[in-house]
Scaffold this active site. Structure first.
Site, PDB file in Angstrom:
ATOM      1  N   ARG A 117       0.818  -1.386  -0.062  1.00  0.00           N
ATOM      2  CA  ARG A 117      -0.020  -0.113  -0.162  1.00  0.00           C
ATOM      3  C   ARG A 117       0.992   1.310  -0.014  1.00  0.00           C
ATOM      4  O   ARG A 117       0.251   2.294  -0.167  1.00  0.00           O
ATOM      5  CB  ARG A 117      -0.759  -0.063   1.274  1.00  0.00           C
ATOM      6  CG  ARG A 117      -2.280  -0.967   0.975  1.00  0.00           C
ATOM      7  CD  ARG A 117      -2.756  -1.246   2.471  1.00  0.00           C
ATOM      8  NE  ARG A 117      -2.344  -2.306   3.270  1.00  0.00           N
ATOM      9  CZ  ARG A 117      -2.701  -2.757   4.415  1.00  0.00           C
ATOM     10  NH1 ARG A 117      -3.547  -2.325   5.082  1.00  0.00           N
ATOM     11  NH2 ARG A 117      -1.945  -3.675   5.194  1.00  0.00           N
ATOM     12  N   ASN A 155       0.324   2.001   6.885  1.00  0.00           N
ATOM     13  CA  ASN A 155       0.280   1.020   5.883  1.00  0.00           C
ATOM     14  C   ASN A 155       0.329   1.846   4.467  1.00  0.00           C
ATOM     15  O   ASN A 155       0.807   1.198   3.413  1.00  0.00           O
ATOM     16  CB  ASN A 155      -1.127   0.359   6.014  1.00  0.00           C
ATOM     17  CG  ASN A 155      -1.068  -0.604   7.207  1.00  0.00           C
ATOM     18  OD1 ASN A 155      -0.266  -1.398   7.321  1.00  0.00           O
ATOM     19  ND2 ASN A 155      -2.035  -0.560   7.849  1.00  0.00           N
ATOM     20  N   LYS A 160      33.467  25.443   4.192  1.00  0.00           N
ATOM     21  CA  LYS A 160      33.528  24.174   4.039  1.00  0.00           C
ATOM     22  C   LYS A 160      35.170  23.472   4.487  1.00  0.00           C
ATOM     23  O   LYS A 160      36.113  24.360   4.266  1.00  0.00           O
ATOM     24  CB  LYS A 160      33.641  23.978   2.776  1.00  0.00           C
ATOM     25  CG  LYS A 160      33.397  22.251   2.415  1.00  0.00           C
ATOM     26  CD  LYS A 160      34.177  21.923   1.240  1.00  0.00           C
ATOM     27  CE  LYS A 160      35.726  21.877   1.472  1.00  0.00           C
ATOM     28  NZ  LYS A 160      36.522  21.390   0.409  1.00  0.00           N
ATOM     29  N   ARG A 164      46.994  44.025  -7.106  1.00  0.00           N
ATOM     30  CA  ARG A 164      46.094  44.460  -7.833  1.00  0.00           C
ATOM     31  C   ARG A 164      47.010  45.657  -8.798  1.00  0.00           C
ATOM     32  O   ARG A 164      47.841  45.960  -8.314  1.00  0.00           O
ATOM     33  CB  ARG A 164      44.949  45.288  -7.339  1.00  0.00           C
ATOM     34  CG  ARG A 164      45.288  46.014  -6.470  1.00  0.00           C
ATOM     35  CD  ARG A 164      44.173  46.899  -5.512  1.00  0.00           C
ATOM     36  NE  ARG A 164      44.462  48.035  -4.804  1.00  0.00           N
ATOM     37  CZ  ARG A 164      44.003  48.536  -3.715  1.00  0.00           C
ATOM     38  NH1 ARG A 164      43.316  47.828  -2.905  1.00  0.00           N
ATOM     39  NH2 ARG A 164      44.333  49.630  -3.194  1.00  0.00           N
TER      40      ARG A 164
END
Ligand code: UD1
Ligand code: CA
Length: 479
Positions: free
Chosen positions: A22, A237, A362, A451
């Site tokens: 089911r 079920n 991370k 830079r």
């Protein structure tokens, strides 16, 4: 006081071999998850909490997966597994457990793997009732206004349980009976094996019904019926029942946490896995989800819509709304995360760290009091204490083949929009000028520019305009 007789220990059988047709699923029913645990885990947990040992799980559909999952969830539990190759009914399933229960002479509790809300206290009540009555069998029953799908309890002229009739075998009159079989039993081991040998399959489904034990027991001594709360005994079920059971579990978790001093602003909008811990005086805003091995300390605030998995938070952490922690990750006392931070596996954020909006970490350690408040990616980095990471800073930790580490010393200042090309070491107290691409080590205490030099042309705009005006005059004159 009378001397207490030593009771034979309780053993348990969990029926978990069925496919769960089911559910309409490629996954065995008992592996479907509720609050982060497979469905079958709940019955096993209740049996263990009631003191059962061993607990034999009868597996069939996806047996290897069910066994592996339960063993990894309960590594130290006295679990045994019995294989029911073909699923020929609940009595057939218990027979499959016989070998695994060799030597067991005391009471055997039998539970369905698809009944997750049952408490150990209720199971103990059924076990105790059988013991007191010295009956061969005790079964849990419940009264349902809408008994559809359950086996009905037929009582004899003296009101004692005489047999159970499954719905598919029941007469119209029997279908009217509202007392149903909850699917939880306790049997005397000797009776159990003898009776199971006599269960046949002449019924509407051609299955060996465990429920036939009731009539078999009644021939000897009346089985004991123990009425239980229908909420606890309701089975899963299909997917709707799965969701309903999930809601009940969530409500129970929320209540337990609130009783322990946690504020949950909207309990209906809080999701929490089994086993998650939250300290007192923590405030949980709506739509928070806590998963896995998450432990939240005391006095924290978990902002709306935050999802924390395998996160360990020290006391006094503020998680602002819509922050995601995909641990394992640790967060130190008083740290402030979010809104909209993403903390990934291997992040270790020390005391007082600030990680702000659109910052991703991370496999990164941020030392005490360090800050990355806006728009940054810190991967494979070891950052000291008191470091300021400017907006837009990223670690270039991946060269297309390997991951490399960035190390930043205590008190360093990383200007906004810096690109830190790993492997890289930035010394303590060093400064990186905003907009730099840093590819070489920066010694402690130094300033690094990476830079192009700025060029200023004074008066450039006025000269440009004068040139344009002259060009226009020339064009007119030429016509
Ligand atoms: C069963 C009872 C019913 C009771 C209801 C309560 C029987 C015949 N009927 O019906 O009286 O009211 O539980 O929830 O017992 N299983 C196996 N092997 C098998 C068949 C089943 O391991 O061969 C397992 C299933 O995986 C499940 C449990 O036994 O976990 C119950 O089986 P299920 O088919 O769900 O029985 P119900 O129809 O609910
Ligand atoms: Ca069932």
């Amino acid at each position: 006081m009378a001397p207490t007789k030593k009771r034979a220990p309780l053993a348990a059988v969990i029926l978990a071999a069925g496919k769960g047709t089911r559910m309409k699923s490629g996954t065995a029913k008992v592996l479907h998850e509720l609050s982060g645990k497979p469905l079958a885990w709940y019955a096993v947990r209740a049996a263990l909490d009631a003191g059962a040992a061993p607990v034999v799980v009868v597996v069939g559909h996806q047996a290897a997966e069910v066994e592996a999952r339960l063993r990894s969830e309960l590594p130290d539990a006295p679990l045994r597994f019995a294989l029911q190759v073909e699923q020929k009914g609940t009595a057939h399933a218990v027979r499959a457990a016989r070998q695994a229960l060799r030597g067991v002479t005391g009471p055997v509790a039998i539970l369905s793997g698809d009944v997750p809300l049952l408490s150990a206290a209720t199971l103990k009540r059924v076990v105790a009732a059988r013991g007191r009555a010295r009956a061969p069998l005790a079964l849990a029953t419940m009264a349902l206004a809408e008994p559809r799908g359950y086996g009905r309890v037929v009582r004899d002229g003296r009101g004692r349980p005489a047999r159970i009739v499954e719905e598919k075998d029941a007469s119209p009159a029997e279908r009217e009976i509202q007392e149903v079989n909850a699917g939880l039993y306790c049997a005397d081991a000797a009776f159990l094996w003898k009776a199971l040998a006599r269960v046949g399959s002449q019924n509407a489904q051609g299955e060996f019904y465990l429920t036939d034990l009731v009539a078999l027991a009644a021939r000897r001594a009346a089985p004991v019926a123990v009425e239980v709360d229908p909420l606890e005994a309701s089975g899963v079920n299909d997917r709707e029942e799965l969701a309903r059971a999930g809601q009940v579990l969530q409500r129970r978790r929320a209540s337990a946490l609130m009783r322990a001093g946690v504020t949950i602003e909207v309990p209906e909008r809080f999701l929490c896995d089994e086993g998650v811990e939250v300290g007192p005086d923590t405030v949980i805003e709506p739509d928070v989800r806590l998963r896995g091995a998450t432990r939240v300390g005391a006095g924290c605030r978990l902002g709306q819509g935050s999802v924390l998995a395998d996160a360990v938070l020290a006391p006094g952490v503020t998680v602002r709304p819509y922050t995601v922690i995909e641990g394992p990750a640790t967060v130190g006392a008083g740290a402030i995360l979010g809104p909209f931070s993403r903390i990934r596996p291997g992040s270790e954020l020390a005391e007082g760290v600030h990680v702000g909006n659109f910052v991703e970490t991370k496999k990164t350690r941020l030392g005490k009091g360090s800050k990355a408040n806006h728009l940054a990616y810190l991967g494979d980095a070891v950052v000291g204490a008191g470091v300021n990471v400017g907006a837009g800073t990223i670690t270039c930790n991946y060269d297309g083949e390997k991951k490399h580490e960035t190390r930043i010393g205590d008190g360093a200042f990383i200007g906004s929009d810096s690109i830190l090309v790993a492997p890289l070491e930035i010394g303590a107290g060093a400064y990186v000028a905003a907009g730099s691409t840093i590819t070489k080590a920066v010694p402690p205490g130094s300033l690094a520019f990476g830079r192009a030099q700025q060029v200023v042309k004074e008066g450039w705009v006025a000269r440009k305009q004068a040139e344009k005006a002259a060009a226009r005059r020339g064009a007119k004159g030429g016509r």
